[in-house]
Design an enzyme around this catalytic site. Structure first.
Site, PDB file in Angstrom:
ATOM      1  N   SER A   1      -7.456   4.236  -5.853  1.00 30.94           N
ATOM      2  CA  SER A   1      -8.114   2.926  -5.782  1.00 30.94           C
ATOM      3  C   SER A   1      -9.340   2.895  -6.695  1.00 30.94           C
ATOM      4  CB  SER A   1      -8.452   2.601  -4.329  1.00 30.94           C
ATOM      5  OG  SER A   1      -8.812   1.254  -4.176  1.00 30.94           O
TER       6      SER A   1
ATOM      7  N   ASP B   1       0.905  -4.018  -2.469  1.00 26.15           N
ATOM      8  CA  ASP B   1      -0.518  -3.858  -2.779  1.00 26.15           C
ATOM      9  C   ASP B   1      -0.968  -4.962  -3.735  1.00 26.15           C
ATOM     10  OD1 ASP B   1      -3.060  -3.009  -3.490  1.00 26.15           O
ATOM     11  OD2 ASP B   1      -2.429  -1.039  -4.208  1.00 26.15           O
TER      12      ASP B   1
ATOM     13  N   HIS C   1      -1.452  -0.618  -0.078  1.00 29.96           N
ATOM     14  CA  HIS C   1      -2.635  -0.028  -0.707  1.00 29.96           C
ATOM     15  C   HIS C   1      -3.210   1.079   0.187  1.00 29.96           C
ATOM     16  CE1 HIS C   1      -5.975   0.154  -3.473  1.00 29.96           C
ATOM     17  NE2 HIS C   1      -6.802   0.206  -2.442  1.00 29.96           N
TER      18      HIS C   1
END
Length: 311
Positions: free
Chosen positions: A158, A252, A282
């Protein structure tokens, strides 16, 4: 790009997370960080075994940076994976990603150096980038301090995937250090509001308000956001960066941004393997009760081991 439905294990994990919405204020963020510490201590009481862990500090541009070194259960020295945790540049810590780093160490046979870079909103861009770049340079220049061979890869998930990609870009543009591979796990790069993944999957793990809050805290303004060191998709040429593994998740909102960067790398001649887990969400590689998380960690660990010369 996404399956008919989210993997049942991942859906259960998301439903548990949804009980605790992210705060969108400085005071709320500080409180959440405080609450997370004991929660992570409890969660990490019986961790996956590795050879050893070493908590230490390394020099940074604004003072010492906390770091944790994970060593395989084998005789060293070892190649080193410099790892950056996710959390929107606002949350996350060494503890939140301890489980992932341990499994990455076990599966790759490499040491993992996890970096506790400065967080926004207290430290907006470019603080995290400065810490990330300093950590990579230090790790490459001080192999004896980390039981290292001197071979380096970068990885992150991320926001940490953004920092790994930016570190690889900075190393390429500044003639070193040499990075064998960059592993970008659902990276926070190239996100645009009109992307299909944003339109269809905002609200799964990441709400629109979450994404806007993270952007406000870290980038502060559009000028910063368009800096290649804030988002490497802004770079005109990435041809000199390390070979890449890019992982995305089908459900995501960040999926299409990660895919776009993988395509940009390929267009610029960078050897790249792109993998989309079409029934995942995610952050799935930190979800301990999701079987495919372990499969994905083992998969990217193989790429890293191959790049770093580990059997």
């Amino acid at each position: 790009m996404h399956a008919d439905q989210i993997d049942p294990q991942a859906r259960e994990a998301v439903e548990r997370q949804d009980r605790f919405p992210l705060p969108h204020s400085r005071r709320g963020v500080k409180l959440l960080r405080l609450v997370t510490r004991p929660a992570m201590w409890l969660q990490n009481r019986n961790p996956p075994g590795v050879g050893a862990t070493v908590d230490r500090t390394i020099p940074g541009p604004a003072g010492e940076i906390d770091a944790r070194l994970y060593l395989p259960d084998a005789d060293g020295p070892f190649p080193t994976i410099v790892f950056f945790h996710g959390g929107g540049f606002v949350l996350g810590s060494l503890e939140t990603h301890d489980w992932l780093c341990r499994h990455l160490t076990r599966e790759s046979g490499c040491a993992v150096l996890s970096i506790d870079y400065r967080l926004a909103p207290e430290h907006p861009f470019p603080a995290a980038v400065e810490d990330a770049s300093a950590a990579v340079e230090w790790a490459a220049g001080n192999p004896d301090a980390i039981y290292g061979t001197g071979e380096i890869a970068v990885a992150g998930d991320s926001a940490g995937g953004n920092l790994a990609a930016v570190s690889a870009l900075m190393a390429a543009e500044r003639d070193g250090p040499e990075i064998a591979r960059q592993t970008l796990l659902y990276p926070a790069v190239g996100i645009e509001v009109d992307q299909q993944s944003v339109r269809e999957h905002t609200g799964i793990v990441l709400s629109e308000a979450d994404m806007e809050w993270f952007d406000h805290c870290y980038y502060r303004n559009e000028i910063h956001k368009r800096n290649p060191y804030a988002d490497p998709t802004n770079a005109a040429d990435v041809s000199g960066v390390a070979p890449a593994t890019v992982v995305t998740a089908g459900f995501d909102p960040l999926r299409d941004g990660g895919k776009a960067y993988a395509e940009q790398l390929v267009r610029n001649g960078v050897p790249t393997r792109y993998e989309n887990y079409d029934d995942m969400v995610h952050g799935f590689m930190t979800l301990r009760d999701v079987d495919r998380a372990l499969e994905a960690i083992a998969d990217v660990a193989d790429d890293l081991a191959d790049a770093l010369g580990e059997d």
